[in-house]
Structures are given as structure tokens and as C-alpha cells.
Design a protein around this motif. Structure first.
Motif, PDB file in Angstrom:
ATOM      1  N   VAL A 102      -8.005  13.311 -11.795  1.00 22.33           N
ATOM      2  CA  VAL A 102      -6.813  13.245 -12.642  1.00 22.33           C
ATOM      3  C   VAL A 102      -6.263  11.815 -12.654  1.00 22.33           C
ATOM      4  O   VAL A 102      -5.963  11.248 -13.715  1.00 22.33           O
ATOM      5  N   LEU A 103      -6.138  11.213 -11.462  1.00 27.56           N
ATOM      6  CA  LEU A 103      -5.636   9.841 -11.372  1.00 27.56           C
ATOM      7  C   LEU A 103      -6.596   8.855 -12.021  1.00 27.56           C
ATOM      8  O   LEU A 103      -6.179   7.954 -12.767  1.00 27.56           O
ATOM      9  N   LEU A 104      -7.885   9.004 -11.732  1.00 27.41           N
ATOM     10  CA  LEU A 104      -8.870   8.046 -12.224  1.00 27.41           C
ATOM     11  C   LEU A 104      -8.924   8.026 -13.744  1.00 27.41           C
ATOM     12  O   LEU A 104      -8.912   6.955 -14.363  1.00 27.41           O
ATOM     13  N   ARG A 105      -8.992   9.184 -14.354  1.00 25.94           N
ATOM     14  CA  ARG A 105      -9.098   9.224 -15.821  1.00 25.94           C
ATOM     15  C   ARG A 105      -7.855   8.658 -16.488  1.00 25.94           C
ATOM     16  O   ARG A 105      -7.940   7.929 -17.479  1.00 25.94           O
ATOM     17  N   ALA A 106      -6.684   8.958 -15.934  1.00 23.82           N
ATOM     18  CA  ALA A 106      -5.452   8.399 -16.497  1.00 23.82           C
ATOM     19  C   ALA A 106      -5.374   6.894 -16.264  1.00 23.82           C
ATOM     20  O   ALA A 106      -4.912   6.146 -17.135  1.00 23.82           O
ATOM     21  N   ALA A 107      -5.831   6.431 -15.094  1.00 26.40           N
ATOM     22  CA  ALA A 107      -5.829   4.994 -14.807  1.00 26.40           C
ATOM     23  C   ALA A 107      -6.775   4.249 -15.743  1.00 26.40           C
ATOM     24  O   ALA A 107      -6.467   3.138 -16.196  1.00 26.40           O
ATOM     25  N   LEU A 108      -7.927   4.840 -16.044  1.00 32.19           N
ATOM     26  CA  LEU A 108      -8.849   4.221 -16.999  1.00 32.19           C
ATOM     27  C   LEU A 108      -8.221   4.138 -18.379  1.00 32.19           C
ATOM     28  O   LEU A 108      -8.321   3.104 -19.070  1.00 32.19           O
ATOM     29  N   ASP A 109      -7.549   5.201 -18.799  1.00 35.78           N
ATOM     30  CA  ASP A 109      -6.886   5.195 -20.108  1.00 35.78           C
ATOM     31  C   ASP A 109      -5.812   4.126 -20.180  1.00 35.78           C
ATOM     32  O   ASP A 109      -5.594   3.511 -21.229  1.00 35.78           O
ATOM     33  N   ALA A 110      -5.118   3.904 -19.050  1.00 34.18           N
ATOM     34  CA  ALA A 110      -4.028   2.924 -19.007  1.00 34.18           C
ATOM     35  C   ALA A 110      -4.521   1.514 -18.700  1.00 34.18           C
ATOM     36  O   ALA A 110      -3.724   0.579 -18.672  1.00 34.18           O
ATOM     37  N   ASP A 111      -5.832   1.354 -18.458  1.00 38.73           N
ATOM     38  CA  ASP A 111      -6.423   0.065 -18.077  1.00 38.73           C
ATOM     39  C   ASP A 111      -5.770  -0.495 -16.813  1.00 38.73           C
ATOM     40  O   ASP A 111      -5.526  -1.694 -16.695  1.00 38.73           O
ATOM     41  N   LEU A 112      -5.490   0.389 -15.866  1.00 41.42           N
ATOM     42  CA  LEU A 112      -4.953  -0.017 -14.573  1.00 41.42           C
ATOM     43  C   LEU A 112      -6.100  -0.558 -13.716  1.00 41.42           C
ATOM     44  O   LEU A 112      -7.198  -0.005 -13.725  1.00 41.42           O
ATOM     45  N   ALA A 145       0.825  -1.209   0.000  1.00 41.46           N
ATOM     46  CA  ALA A 145       0.000   0.000   0.000  1.00 41.46           C
ATOM     47  C   ALA A 145       0.857   1.257   0.000  1.00 41.46           C
ATOM     48  O   ALA A 145       1.840   1.355   0.734  1.00 41.46           O
ATOM     49  N   VAL A 146       0.465   2.226  -0.817  1.00 39.12           N
ATOM     50  CA  VAL A 146       1.105   3.536  -0.863  1.00 39.12           C
ATOM     51  C   VAL A 146      -0.002   4.584  -0.782  1.00 39.12           C
ATOM     52  O   VAL A 146      -0.938   4.568  -1.585  1.00 39.12           O
ATOM     53  N   VAL A 147       0.080   5.483   0.195  1.00 43.45           N
ATOM     54  CA  VAL A 147      -0.948   6.507   0.393  1.00 43.45           C
ATOM     55  C   VAL A 147      -0.677   7.691  -0.536  1.00 43.45           C
ATOM     56  O   VAL A 147       0.441   8.208  -0.590  1.00 43.45           O
ATOM     57  N   LEU A 148      -1.715   8.128  -1.253  1.00 48.82           N
ATOM     58  CA  LEU A 148      -1.603   9.195  -2.235  1.00 48.82           C
ATOM     59  C   LEU A 148      -2.354  10.435  -1.750  1.00 48.82           C
ATOM     60  O   LEU A 148      -3.583  10.435  -1.693  1.00 48.82           O
ATOM     61  N   PRO A 149      -1.660  11.512  -1.403  1.00 49.04           N
ATOM     62  CA  PRO A 149      -2.355  12.750  -1.032  1.00 49.04           C
ATOM     63  C   PRO A 149      -2.988  13.390  -2.263  1.00 49.04           C
ATOM     64  O   PRO A 149      -2.570  13.133  -3.396  1.00 49.04           O
ATOM     65  N   PRO A 150      -4.007  14.242  -2.075  1.00 46.74           N
ATOM     66  CA  PRO A 150      -4.610  14.933  -3.216  1.00 46.74           C
ATOM     67  C   PRO A 150      -3.581  15.777  -3.968  1.00 46.74           C
ATOM     68  O   PRO A 150      -2.832  16.535  -3.365  1.00 46.74           O
ATOM     69  N   ASP A 151      -3.563  15.618  -5.295  1.00 46.36           N
ATOM     70  CA  ASP A 151      -2.598  16.342  -6.126  1.00 46.36           C
ATOM     71  C   ASP A 151      -3.131  16.317  -7.554  1.00 46.36           C
ATOM     72  O   ASP A 151      -3.200  15.255  -8.170  1.00 46.36           O
ATOM     73  N   ASP A 152      -3.522  17.473  -8.076  1.00 43.71           N
ATOM     74  CA  ASP A 152      -4.118  17.516  -9.411  1.00 43.71           C
ATOM     75  C   ASP A 152      -3.149  17.987 -10.492  1.00 43.71           C
ATOM     76  O   ASP A 152      -3.566  18.298 -11.604  1.00 43.71           O
ATOM     77  N   ARG A 153      -1.849  18.030 -10.182  1.00 39.41           N
ATOM     78  CA  ARG A 153      -0.889  18.538 -11.162  1.00 39.41           C
ATOM     79  C   ARG A 153      -0.693  17.594 -12.333  1.00 39.41           C
ATOM     80  O   ARG A 153      -0.577  18.028 -13.482  1.00 39.41           O
TER      81      ARG A 153
END
Length: 240
Positions: A94-104, A42-50
Motif C-alpha cells: 500500500v505504501l510502496l504503490r502510493a509512494a511510486l505514484d507520488a514520486d517519493l 527516522a520514523v518507524v512504520l508498523p505494518p498497516d494496510d488501511r
């Protein structure tokens, strides 16, 4: 190596030792423990929209529970009991849309399922007691509701849950329109309890809190999907 699972988190005031109300990045340890028990790291991800560059280091994404999704994101006005956190919305989308594009592989828990829905073009009910006439989905402060859900035969969630269909929930919002997702689970009052993405190898959203019981059926399936992706990436690299 264990698959690396990123878990989205809050930034909120916290108190420990001599430190009082210090802005802190945190997530309930139940999520971390559930991922660890399932064989993930597990790796905790703080909010970051950059940007979503951190996804290059992850094998799976866990969208944790939390505050309401901003209704503006699905074209609605904010109702009186809706409480939003713009930092989480921006960073997680930002993370979700990129993860969907990458099929993560992605698992969305409670708010995470709602965020999946909004990203898929869907919408939410902002206060379920007004719609359903009861508060069984959030019976009291810090108290999980408990009930059984029904699942679509042949769905991923039906296969994972098996005969034990008891779920523990704590939410006052719910899915109104799933957008391009498929609803695969329901409470006895008709509220959607799970959604799945028809065109991705592992995208699952559940309205309840499986981390409460460290449910290895769900977290294990996320880690397994992440492990498969690791092997595929390793094979692709070896073939170059």
C-alpha cells in the motif's frame, strides 16, 4: 528541518526487562542510525494496510529487510523454504504503490528490493542454493556474506559506490525477472544486486544490507533526494 524518512518494520515477539515475548513493532537500529547519520529523521512504520495517508508526513521511504515476499503476489506457489509475512506484504505494498505514484524517494534494502521487483510486475527465485549451487549469499545464521558486485556504467548505483564495490548480504531469495525495473548491479554468479526505476527521480533497490556499515553513500543519497523534494514542495506552496 531534517527530511523525515519512514522505515518499514516487523511486528514480532520480543523480550526485554520483565517483559517476555511481547508482540512488538521493531526494526534493527542500524537502519535508524544510518538515516540519522545521513541527516534524516527516522520514523518507524508498523505494518498497516488501511491506507497510505502517512506518506503525507514523509519525505522518503525506506523498505527494510525481512521475510520473504508471498509468491502468490507474482503468481507462484509457495515453496517449502519460503517464509512469508502477509501483514508486511499488505502494508508495505500500500505504501510502496502510493509512494511510486507520488514520486517519493524510495530505497529498498534486501526484501525491499524484492518488493520493488514484485510491485513492478517481476518475479523472484525462492531459494538461491537450488539455483546457484552455493550459499554465499547467506552463509550461516546471522552471518553476512561478503563479496564484490559489478555495476552498470553510468547507473545511479555505480556513481554512488565508486571504487568500493564490497557488499554484505544475507538472503536466500533473489530477483528472477525485474519487471519494469532496470537491473544495474550483479554478483559474480550473475544474480541481480541492484535495480533502479527508469521513470522516477529516486527509486533504488539493493539486495545487500548497507545499514550494516551505515553506508552514507546510499542513505545519504536517499536523504538528499528527500531534501530536494522538501524544497520543491516548499517552493510550490510559496507560489500559491
Amino acid at each position: 528541518m531534517r527530511p523525515i524518512i519512514g522505515i518499514t518494520s516487523y511486528v514480532v515477539p520480543a523480550t526485554w526487562g520483565v517483559w517476555q515475548n511481547l508482540p512488538s513493532t521493531l526494526v534493527p537500529h542500524d537502519y535508524v542510525e544510518a538515516v540519522t547519520l545521513a541527516g534524516g529523521r527516522a520514523v518507524v512504520l508498523p505494518p498497516d494496510d488501511r491506507d497510505a495517508g502517512v506518506l503525507r508526513a514523509l519525505d522518503g521511504l525506506l523498505l527494510a529487510g525481512g521475510p520473504d515476499v508471498d509468491p502468490a503476489l507474482y503468481g507462484a506457489a509457495c515453496e517449502p523454504l519460503t517464509e512469508v509475512r502477509a501483514d508486511r506484504d499488505a502494508g508495505e505494498l500500500v505504501l510502496l504503490r502510493a509512494a511510486l505514484d507520488a514520486d517519493l524517494p524510495i530505497l529498498g534494502v534486501c526484501r525491499g528490493m524484492q518488493l520493488l521487483t514484485v510491485a513492478a510486475g517481476g518475479s523472484l527465485h525462492q531459494h538461491l542454493p537450488d539455483l546457484l549451487g552455493h550459499e554465499r549469499h547467506r552463509p550461516g545464521p546471522g552471518v553476512y556474506g561478503e563479496h564484490e558486485a559489478a555495476f552498470a556504467p553510468g547507473s545511479r548505483i555505480a556513481d554512488l559506490m565508486g571504487e568500493d564495490r564490497t557488499i554484505h548480504c544475507f538472503h536466500h531469495q533473489g530477483v528472477a525477472d525485474p519487471g519494469s525495473l532496470t537491473v544495474t548491479g550483479w554478483a559474480d554468479d550473475g544474480l541481480p544486486e541492484s535495480v533502479e526505476h527508469p521513470d522516477r527521480r529516486f527509486v533504488l533497490g539493493v539486495q545487500w544490507h548497507p545499514e550494516y556499515r551505515r553506508d552514507q553513500r546510499l542513505f545519504g543519497s536517499l536523504v538528499d533526494a528527500a531534501r530536494v523534494g522538501m524544497k520543491e514542495n516548499s517552493t510550490a506552496c510559496a507560489d500559491r
